[in-house]
Design an enzyme around this catalytic site. Sequence first.
Site, PDB file in Angstrom:
ATOM      1  CB  ILE A  47      -0.915   0.039   1.246  1.00 44.55           C
ATOM      2  CG1 ILE A  47      -1.795  -1.223   1.342  1.00 44.55           C
ATOM      3  CG2 ILE A  47      -1.761   1.309   1.250  1.00 44.55           C
ATOM      4  CD1 ILE A  47      -2.786  -1.375   0.218  1.00 44.55           C
ATOM      5  CG  PHE A  48       2.467   5.158  -2.434  1.00 44.20           C
ATOM      6  CD1 PHE A  48       3.847   5.110  -2.239  1.00 44.20           C
ATOM      7  CD2 PHE A  48       1.868   6.389  -2.676  1.00 44.20           C
ATOM      8  CE1 PHE A  48       4.617   6.265  -2.279  1.00 44.20           C
ATOM      9  CE2 PHE A  48       2.634   7.552  -2.731  1.00 44.20           C
ATOM     10  CZ  PHE A  48       4.007   7.495  -2.527  1.00 44.20           C
ATOM     11  CE1 TYR A 104      -3.051  11.006  -0.628  1.00 43.85           C
ATOM     12  CE2 TYR A 104      -2.718   8.760  -1.389  1.00 43.85           C
ATOM     13  CZ  TYR A 104      -3.548   9.827  -1.156  1.00 43.85           C
ATOM     14  OH  TYR A 104      -4.891   9.726  -1.440  1.00 43.85           O
ATOM     15  N   GLY A 105      -0.606  10.393   3.022  1.00 41.19           N
ATOM     16  CA  GLY A 105      -1.248  11.328   3.938  1.00 41.19           C
ATOM     17  C   GLY A 105      -1.357  10.734   5.328  1.00 41.19           C
ATOM     18  CB  SER A 106      -4.243  10.293   7.610  1.00 43.09           C
ATOM     19  OG  SER A 106      -5.089   9.484   6.812  1.00 43.09           O
ATOM     20  CD  GLU A 114      -7.707   6.104   3.039  1.00 43.33           C
ATOM     21  OE1 GLU A 114      -7.866   7.074   2.259  1.00 43.33           O
ATOM     22  OE2 GLU A 114      -7.264   6.231   4.194  1.00 43.33           O
TER      23      GLU A 114
END
Length: 219
Positions: free
Chosen positions: A51-52, A54-56, A129
């Site tokens: 999993i990439f 980039y935020g939380s 998400e």
Amino acid sequence: MSITRSDLESGRLQQIILDSGRKVNVLNESQLQESINETLRQQNPASDVWIFAYGSLIWNPIFKFVEQRVGKIYGWHRRFCLWIPLGRGTPDNPGLALGLDRGGSCRGIAYQIAANDVASELLLLWRREMIVASYIPRWVSVFDGTQKFQAIAFVVNHQHRAYVGDISFETTVNSLTTASGEIGSCADYLIQTVDGLLAAGIRDKHLLQLRDQVLIRQS
């Protein structure tokens, strides 16, 4: 305050949206599972999944993972590009959430979920998400400096009504400074994301500028 694993296991996040009375398309469990199955269709069912983040997910991943690596993807950049009238905002003062938008590049953290945990952990991740389909799960190529591998990233859904097109720096700062909701404030979301990135050795100049301006407004 932030989302916890028990929030996702109990369906609290979904309930917050349903209790709001807003006309929002909330995906049910079968729709979430269908989305997971579609995403994994070309994946070996016995494989680990990356999993990439980039935020939380960088500072509050919640799901179980066996390894993490700093990596970079191309063709996408991190941006506050989703209005959020719930959670970290209100209908009268919506907050902003990060998404991956087209163009540029993005450094983040890739997490490896063990094959035995994929089914349970992806369901929790999708509840978090994908609950209102404002993102689209997409396979991206991650470069960690020595290797390239495939990971799932949640890119922004341009067709969703929450998507933010062109927005000024001033409007972004104002929203991040003032918006707050049931699970916390946008200012905390921004600051924790910046701190998480810095802890991983990642300096996002735009987010640093936003953080500095938000802190000035709050002082």
